[in-house]
Design a protein around this motif. Structure first.
Motif, PDB file in Angstrom:
ATOM      1  N   LEU A 247       0.852  -1.189   0.000  1.00  0.00           N
ATOM      2  CA  LEU A 247       0.000   0.000   0.000  1.00  0.00           C
ATOM      3  C   LEU A 247       0.889   1.240   0.000  1.00  0.00           C
ATOM      4  N   VAL A 249       0.663   5.448   0.013  1.00  0.00           N
ATOM      5  CA  VAL A 249      -0.255   6.555   0.305  1.00  0.00           C
ATOM      6  C   VAL A 249       0.495   7.874   0.198  1.00  0.00           C
ATOM      7  N   ALA A 272      -3.458   6.336   5.667  1.00  0.00           N
ATOM      8  CA  ALA A 272      -3.029   4.940   5.773  1.00  0.00           C
ATOM      9  C   ALA A 272      -3.716   4.252   6.951  1.00  0.00           C
ATOM     10  N   ILE A 275      -7.281   3.365   6.004  1.00  0.00           N
ATOM     11  CA  ILE A 275      -7.330   2.211   5.111  1.00  0.00           C
ATOM     12  C   ILE A 275      -7.115   0.912   5.890  1.00  0.00           C
ATOM     13  N   ARG A 346      -9.145  -3.075  -2.751  1.00  0.00           N
ATOM     14  CA  ARG A 346      -9.008  -2.033  -3.771  1.00  0.00           C
ATOM     15  C   ARG A 346     -10.064  -0.942  -3.591  1.00  0.00           C
ATOM     16  N   VAL A 349      -9.150   1.293  -0.635  1.00  0.00           N
ATOM     17  CA  VAL A 349      -8.000   2.137  -0.957  1.00  0.00           C
ATOM     18  C   VAL A 349      -8.412   3.313  -1.835  1.00  0.00           C
ATOM     19  N   ASN A 352     -10.636   7.829  -0.871  1.00  0.00           N
ATOM     20  CA  ASN A 352      -9.627   8.579  -0.128  1.00  0.00           C
ATOM     21  C   ASN A 352     -10.184   9.750   0.678  1.00  0.00           C
ATOM     22  N   ALA A 358      -4.077   7.049  -2.810  1.00  0.00           N
ATOM     23  CA  ALA A 358      -3.496   5.769  -2.395  1.00  0.00           C
ATOM     24  C   ALA A 358      -3.629   4.751  -3.511  1.00  0.00           C
ATOM     25  N   THR A 359      -2.655   3.861  -3.573  1.00  0.00           N
ATOM     26  CA  THR A 359      -2.697   2.725  -4.499  1.00  0.00           C
ATOM     27  C   THR A 359      -2.281   1.465  -3.746  1.00  0.00           C
ATOM     28  N   ILE A 360      -2.767   0.336  -4.234  1.00  0.00           N
ATOM     29  CA  ILE A 360      -2.349  -0.944  -3.665  1.00  0.00           C
ATOM     30  C   ILE A 360      -1.959  -1.881  -4.800  1.00  0.00           C
TER      31      ILE A 360
END
Length: 459
Positions: A247, A249, A272, A275, A346, A349, A352, A358-360
């Motif tokens: 993850l 962020v 974070a 999430i 997903r 995440v 936001n 954020a990406t995972i």
């Protein structure tokens, strides 16, 4: 007096005849009793005559099996110790050659950075078997060397439990079959990998030969350690997957006096935290699904090395942080469960907080070994053998009690059963041990299982 003499004569002859008939009857009974007594060991154990012969052969060669185990353990073979892994491979190659398998050492490319794998193959008719072991241990050169040490029934040493005992079981199960002439027609591939404890990447290269063998096989058997607790032997019909997630962020760096304002937002660490809390609340809960956040780095500046699982951060309490990296893992019982969990993660995440993003990313690892009907049927057969050997029935083990293993790579293609090694404990610790008295038991179970399954293919 003559009449009395004749009567005595007739009576004596009659009695003599009765005695002869009684003697013949007693002799017949004695023969039957002797025959029954000779058959009692096999009848009492529930083993056929050939199976009993194999069991007796295993008992007679138990010391030889222990000597082979010692020879392997005395060779340090951490995954990164390529020469040590190859040396253990040479020992087992010698043994597989001796039972008539055609062996080869499969080298890995520099890109994979692993020693390679030992494969042994033999053609035949009927059901095709894949037997899986591994040469490497978790103990690298920095961990020192602990050679084979025996104290009565207990043996210790690096890799003695995980899984050089299992490699020994493979070799001696094949030898037991050979001892009664039952190995000749059995098609088998023995795959003993050199990097099970930390498999090489990309997996498309490091596990290609194993997966090919799994697609060829009708039945795959894994020989890592057996599970015994609560006075019960357990059959391993399933193992969960093991894969990764990362993850990342980002937040808006600013003076901390403006945090939570419309212009600054919440910063990367609060996002974070949101999430991860949503993962805990909304993703957690399915049976056999677990996930773990193993490493978190957050602040103004963040560096993280995923290979070494270590990083460096810089941040101040009066600065709203702009970066967070969380490194985690996930385990599931099926691909469908993994897909569901990833989809939920997903979505969380993507929702936001203000002024954050954020990406995972998910990384594939060991696939799941699901508890299929075919796997359960193999466990039923193994349980019957365990009873025939004088032990208790073997229920199916809760998959949450075991980690991932190489057999998981082939489980999608064939019926599979794992945990066919000996009994011990302390895996992945300096105190790992094996109960040597259970080595013959494991060899018998494996040999008789192969024998019965191969006999079924003739029906």
């Amino acid at each position: 007096s003559c009449s009395r003499l004749r009567w005595l004569r007739k009576t004596s002859v009659a009695r003599l005849g009765d005695l002869i008939r009684m003697g013949i009857h007693m002799i017949r009974q004695l023969i039957a009793i002797c025959s029954l007594a000779a058959a009692l060991p096999a009848m009492a154990s529930g083993l056929s005559a050939d199976e009993q012969r194999m069991a007796d052969w295993v008992d007679a060669h138990a010391d030889e099996a222990i000597a082979l185990l010692k020879e392997q353990v005395d060779i340090p073979s951490g995954t990164s110790n390529h020469e040590g892994v190859r040396d253990v491979g040479r020992v087992l190659q010698r043994e597989l050659d001796a039972v008539g398998l055609t062996t080869e050492w499969i080298e890995m490319s520099d890109k994979v950075d692993r020693a390679g794998h030992l494969f042994g193959r033999k053609e035949g008719a009927g059901k095709k078997f894949l037997l899986i072991g591994h040469l490497d241990t978790v103990f690298e050169k920095d961990d020192g060397v602990r050679p084979f040490e025996r104290d009565g029934d207990i043996a210790r040493g690096h890799g003695v439990y995980d899984m050089k005992t299992g490699n020994t079981v493979i070799v001696y199960a094949l030898k037991a079959l050979q001892s009664i002439g039952a190995l000749e027609e059995v098609p088998v591939v023995v795959a003993i990998t050199g990097d099970e404890e930390d498999y090489g990447r990309p997996v498309e290269i490091s596990r290609k030969d194993l997966i090919d063998a799994g697609q060829w096989a009708d039945i795959a058997l894994g020989f890592e350690e057996a599970m015994y607790f609560d006075d019960t032997d357990w059959a391993t019909v399933a193992r969960r997957s093991s894969s990764s997630w990362v993850l990342t962020v980002h937040g808006k760096q600013s003076h901390s006096s403006s945090i939570f304002s419309e212009s600054t937002g919440s910063g990367a660490i609060f996002e974070a935290s949101r999430i991860l809390h949503r993962f805990y609340e909304d993703v957690r809960g399915e049976k056999h699904l677990t996930f773990n956040a193993g490493n978190i780095q957050g602040g103004t500046e963040v560096e993280y090395n995923s290979t070494e699982s270590r990083g460096k951060t810089f941040g101040k309490t009066n600065v709203v942080p702009r970066s967070v990296i969380v490194d985690g893992g996930i385990r599931t019982i099926s691909q469908e469960q993994l897909d569901r969990a990833r989809a939920k993660m997903r979505a969380i995440v993507a929702d936001n907080l203000p002024h954050t993003s954020a990406t995972i990313e998910f990384g594939d690892g060991y696939p799941p070994m699901s508890p299929t009907a075919g796997n359960l049927a193999l466990a039923t057969e193994l349980s019957a053998i365990n009873v025939a050997l004088g032990r208790q029935p073997m229920p199916a083990l809760d998959p949450s009690r075991r980690g991932a293993a190489d057999i998981s790579f082939v489980a999608p293609y064939t019926d599979a059963l794992a945990g066919l090694g000996a009994i011990g404990g302390g895996g992945h610790t300096p105190d790992e041990y094996v109960q040597l008295s259970t080595l013959p038991l494991a060899i018998k179970r494996a040999a008789i299982l192969l024998y019965r399954l191969s006999e079924d293919s003739d029906d």
